[in-house]
Write a protein that holds these residues in place. Structure first.
Motif, short mmCIF file in Angstrom:
data_model
loop_
_atom_site.label_atom_id
_atom_site.label_comp_id
_atom_site.label_asym_id
_atom_site.label_seq_id
_atom_site.Cartn_x
_atom_site.Cartn_y
_atom_site.Cartn_z
N HIS A 1 0.92 -1.35 0.32
CA HIS A 1 0.13 -0.01 -0.07
C HIS A 1 1.06 1.31 -0.08
CE1 HIS A 1 -2.78 3.05 2.01
NE2 HIS A 1 -3.02 2.78 0.92
N LEU A 2 1.80 0.99 0.38
CA LEU A 2 2.95 2.13 0.66
C LEU A 2 3.77 2.68 -0.37
CD1 LEU A 2 3.75 4.36 2.56
CD2 LEU A 2 5.72 2.77 3.44
N LEU A 3 4.40 1.46 -1.43
CA LEU A 3 4.43 1.60 -2.79
C LEU A 3 3.93 2.32 -3.56
CD1 LEU A 3 6.86 -1.57 -2.09
CD2 LEU A 3 7.43 1.21 -1.78
N ALA A 4 2.84 1.69 -3.42
CA ALA A 4 1.58 2.38 -4.67
C ALA A 4 1.39 3.71 -4.46
CB ALA A 4 0.01 1.15 -3.99
N ILE A 5 0.95 3.94 -3.10
CA ILE A 5 0.78 5.57 -2.49
C ILE A 5 2.40 6.50 -3.76
CG2 ILE A 5 1.16 7.02 -0.92
CD1 ILE A 5 -0.82 5.48 0.73
N ALA A 6 3.33 5.68 -2.93
CA ALA A 6 4.81 6.51 -3.62
C ALA A 6 4.48 6.02 -5.01
CB ALA A 6 6.11 5.77 -2.68
N ALA A 7 4.20 5.03 -5.78
CA ALA A 7 4.20 5.21 -6.98
C ALA A 7 2.93 6.38 -7.72
CB ALA A 7 3.84 3.68 -7.57
N VAL A 8 2.02 6.37 -7.26
CA VAL A 8 1.10 7.16 -8.13
C VAL A 8 1.65 8.50 -7.71
CG1 VAL A 8 -1.10 8.10 -7.76
CG2 VAL A 8 -0.71 5.85 -7.51
N THR A 9 2.38 8.65 -6.82
CA THR A 9 2.65 10.33 -6.30
C THR A 9 3.57 10.32 -7.28
OG1 THR A 9 2.30 10.03 -3.50
CG2 THR A 9 3.76 11.67 -4.46
N ALA A 10 4.65 9.78 -7.17
CA ALA A 10 5.99 10.40 -8.78
C ALA A 10 4.76 10.03 -9.59
CB ALA A 10 6.86 8.77 -8.32
N VAL A 11 4.34 9.36 -10.19
CA VAL A 11 3.41 9.40 -11.45
C VAL A 11 3.15 10.31 -12.33
CG1 VAL A 11 2.02 8.08 -12.93
CG2 VAL A 11 3.77 6.78 -12.17
N SER A 12 2.33 10.92 -10.85
CA SER A 12 1.50 12.23 -10.92
C SER A 12 2.19 13.77 -10.94
CB SER A 12 0.69 12.38 -9.90
OG SER A 12 -0.16 10.87 -9.54
N PHE A 13 3.35 13.83 -11.22
CA PHE A 13 4.68 14.70 -10.56
C PHE A 13 4.50 14.18 -11.82
CE2 PHE A 13 4.40 15.39 -5.96
CZ PHE A 13 4.97 16.81 -5.85
N LEU A 14 5.54 13.30 -12.40
CA LEU A 14 5.88 13.50 -14.19
C LEU A 14 4.50 14.01 -14.67
CD1 LEU A 14 7.83 9.98 -13.73
CD2 LEU A 14 8.88 12.49 -13.67
N ILE A 15 3.60 13.12 -14.44
CA ILE A 15 2.16 14.00 -15.69
C ILE A 15 2.49 15.30 -15.62
CG2 ILE A 15 0.03 13.47 -16.40
CD1 ILE A 15 0.42 11.09 -15.28
N LEU A 16 2.72 15.88 -14.10
CA LEU A 16 2.23 17.13 -14.17
C LEU A 16 3.38 18.41 -15.20
CD1 LEU A 16 1.05 19.49 -11.85
CD2 LEU A 16 2.68 19.58 -10.62
N ILE A 17 4.66 17.32 -14.83
CA ILE A 17 5.30 19.01 -16.07
C ILE A 17 6.09 18.24 -17.11
CG2 ILE A 17 6.75 18.71 -13.73
CD1 ILE A 17 8.85 17.17 -14.65
N LEU A 18 5.18 17.26 -17.73
CA LEU A 18 5.51 16.04 -18.78
C LEU A 18 5.24 17.25 -19.97
CD1 LEU A 18 5.82 13.87 -20.86
CD2 LEU A 18 3.97 12.83 -20.77
N PRO A 19 4.18 18.26 -20.13
CA PRO A 19 3.33 19.06 -20.96
C PRO A 19 4.76 20.14 -21.11
CG PRO A 19 1.81 18.72 -19.40
CD PRO A 19 2.96 18.44 -18.95
N LEU A 20 5.69 20.70 -20.43
CA LEU A 20 6.44 21.70 -19.77
C LEU A 20 7.60 20.70 -20.46
CD1 LEU A 20 7.09 24.96 -18.37
CD2 LEU A 20 8.07 23.28 -16.83
#
Length: 595
Positions: free
Chosen positions: A279-298
């Motif tokens: 569960h903890l690893l899933a939260i960390a992974a989703v958080t990291a992917v969300s940040f990557l998606i956030l900066i992807l257009p930039l």
């Protein structure tokens, strides 16, 4: 004769049983008056005909329409910077960001003309500005023409800009608040009608209307993502909670006020009652992917501009000086590498988002440092020392509520933990603005939807925090000629919730008044009196020539003291309700009230 086979469907519960079940729910917005039920305060009186007779699906549209009407009416007043050159205020800043994101290449967004409202918010704000600017350009391209549109006060543009705030709020903040109130009230055993009253009180919160719909900003977008994250925690959807909170951080960096509470709750939920590593690893992974998606257009936009030969810093002639965060690293960086433009872009974005070079504070704000500066001139100390002092004081203030939330990751404690942490950040952190008080006020106001949230005790403290917050923003609003909407909206909210200065009944409880109630009346009453006297003096008595900021400094001192009390109240209530201390009599007393 054969008996008919029993129906496979369960019979419906009788209406009477449902009514009895509802009557057992907490409904503290009602009071007993001579044996008959009567509303306890004006807002409950306005919604009184809807109790038990109107479906929530009928009542909710009426609430949303009323909230929207007040927001649109508030927008009829002026805004920050109206006809006030040379910079024209926050309205011009938001319009300008729509201009640069639609008229310039992506790689230049964080570099363009930084002296004229340079972009200093995270990428999601830039994307939001791009979308609004594209829509506005379809109506009138001259609104966002580069350079020539600066300081525009076109009345039609004002309508469009006001509309973008309302639409953004109704797409993000208001749905998040509606869902949160529904989940939190059910969790706390609050009746549907009481939850509806709390929802109106939250949506009519004067500070958010004054700053976003009058002064002009988009704070409720960020706040809406935070509320959505809290609501997802209530529903046990921790991965969605991570996604929504990353979106909040991606819109405004001030969402960091809540980051420790989000981390403490999600970590505590993964550790207690037993450790759940997946569960903890899933939260960390989703958080990291969300940040990557956030900066992807930039990132993609910068790489595309580089391939097309577009310079991110066209205004720099000759050798390009290294960015501030690159100082000392210039000799180790390969400026010819393919990924250097992306690194440069991300470093510039971080430098713009976190302006440590601006000092401990820019203007007079009702927090600890500005109040301390009255007695000790802090600017004579080295900036590094002040930064470390602010960091240490902030950590000391936010550690207790987050330790409680980590060891007691209970859903009902979320608003109090978020409020305590945000108050700590507001009081002690670096580079605080007047408008940042919206962040601790949001979770504090959400307490109205919880157990006994509309009781006189909680209503009195939540109301005190909100009215004091509006009062501390008065110098900011007065500078841009917005004293009238401040007066109307603040007094209206105080009247609807039965708060001072319109009523003192919130401090007088039925069945006798204890010493704590009289003490609360004494404390709050002294602050309300100080606020009233301050308004009279600031309006009629000019400050001394040698102390032109006397009244503003007085506002800072009173506000900082009042906000400190709000922080201590939230922290104490959190500690007692969490039962973190053995034999917490207060928590047992609260539970007994609900049974």
């Amino acid at each position: 004769m054969a008996r008919p086979s029993p129906s496979p469907h369960k019979p419906r519960r009788k209406a009477k049983q449902a009514a009895n079940a509802t009557s057992n729910l907490i409904n503290v917005s009602l009071v007993e008056s001579h044996g008959a039920r009567a509303p306890a305060f004006p807002l409950a009186a306005f919604l009184w005909p809807a109790r038990g007779t109107v479906s929530q699906w009928e009542l909710l549209p009426l609430i949303l329409m009323a909230a929207g009407l007040f927001r649109w009416a508030a927008g009829l007043w002026g805004y920050s910077g109206f006809e006030k050159p040379p910079m024209f205020g926050d309205y011009e800043a938001q319009r300008h960001w729509m201009e640069i994101t639609t008229q310039l290449p992506v790689s230049q967004w964080y570099f363009h003309d930084l002296q004229w409202w340079g972009l200093d918010y995270p990428p999601l704000t830039a994307y939001h500005s791009w979308l609004c600017g594209k829509l506005g350009s379809l109506i009138n391209p001259s609104w966002f023409a580069l350079f020539s549109s600066r300081g525009s006060h076109d009345p039609t543009l004002k309508i469009f800009m006001r509309g973008t705030v309302i639409v953004s709020e109704y797409l993000i903040y208001i749905p998040a608040v509606v869902v949160f109130v529904r989940r939190y009230s059910r969790l706390s055993g609050v009746a549907t009608w009481s939850a509806s009253v709390a929802l109106v009180a939250i949506l009519m919160q004067p500070a958010t209307i004054l700053i976003d719909h009058v002064h002009f900003q988009y704070n409720t977008v960020m706040l809406g993502f935070v509320v959505a994250s809290m609501s997802s925690m209530l529903a046990g959807r921790h991965l969605w909670a991570s996604v929504f909170f990353v979106a909040a951080l991606g819109f405004k960096q001030m969402a960091l006020y809540y980051a420790f509470s989000v981390f403490a709750y999600l970590l505590g939920s993964s550790v207690f009652p037993r450790i759940n590593i997946p569960h903890l690893l899933a939260i960390a992974a989703v958080t990291a992917v969300s940040f990557l998606i956030l900066i992807l257009p930039l990132v993609v936009g910068t790489l595309s501009d580089t391939r097309r030969g577009i310079d991110s810093r066209p205004d720099v002639d000759g050798p390009r000086p290294p960015l501030p965060l690159f100082q000392g690293l210039a000799h180790y960086l390969d400026t010819e590498a393919f990924n250097y433009p992306v690194v440069e872009q991300l470093v510039q974005m971080i430098h713009r988002i976190f302006p440590f070079a601006r000092g401990l504070f820019e203007d007079k704000v009702a927090n600890f440092w500005c109040a301390l500066n009255v007695a000790i001139k802090l600017k004579k100390y080295p900036p590094e020392l002040l930064q470390r002092g602010a960091l240490l004081a902030t950590l000391v203030s936010i550690l207790p509520p987050n330790l409680v939330l980590f060891f007691r990751p209970r859903k009902d404690l979320l608003p109090l933990a978020f409020a305590s942490t945000a108050w700590g950040f507001f009081l002690f952190s670096y580079q605080v603005h007047e408008k940042s008080v919206l962040l601790p006020l949001m979770p504090t106001t959400l307490l109205l939807a919880g157990g006994h949230g509309l009781s006189k005790n909680i209503r009195g403290w939540v109301g005190f925090a909100n009215i004091l917050g509006c009062w501390t923003m008065f110098p900011l609003l007065q500078r841009v000629d917005l004293a009238m909407p401040y007066t109307v909206l603040t007094l209206l909210w105080a009247y609807l919730l039965g708060l001072p200065p319109t009523s003192l009944r919130v401090y007088f409880h039925e069945g006798g008044n204890t010493w704590s109630q009289w003490l609360t009346l004494l404390i709050h009453g002294s602050f309300y009196l100080a606020m009233a006297v301050w308004h009279v003096l600031a309006h009629f008595v000019p400050p001394p020539v040698d102390k032109p900021d006397l009244w503003v400094v007085a506002n800072v001192g009173v506000g900082a003291a009042g906000f400190s009390l709000c922080y201590l109240w939230c922290l104490a209530r959190l500690a007692m309700l969490s039962e973190i201390f053995p034999g917490a009599w207060f928590a047992k007393k609260e539970k007994a009230k609900t049974q």
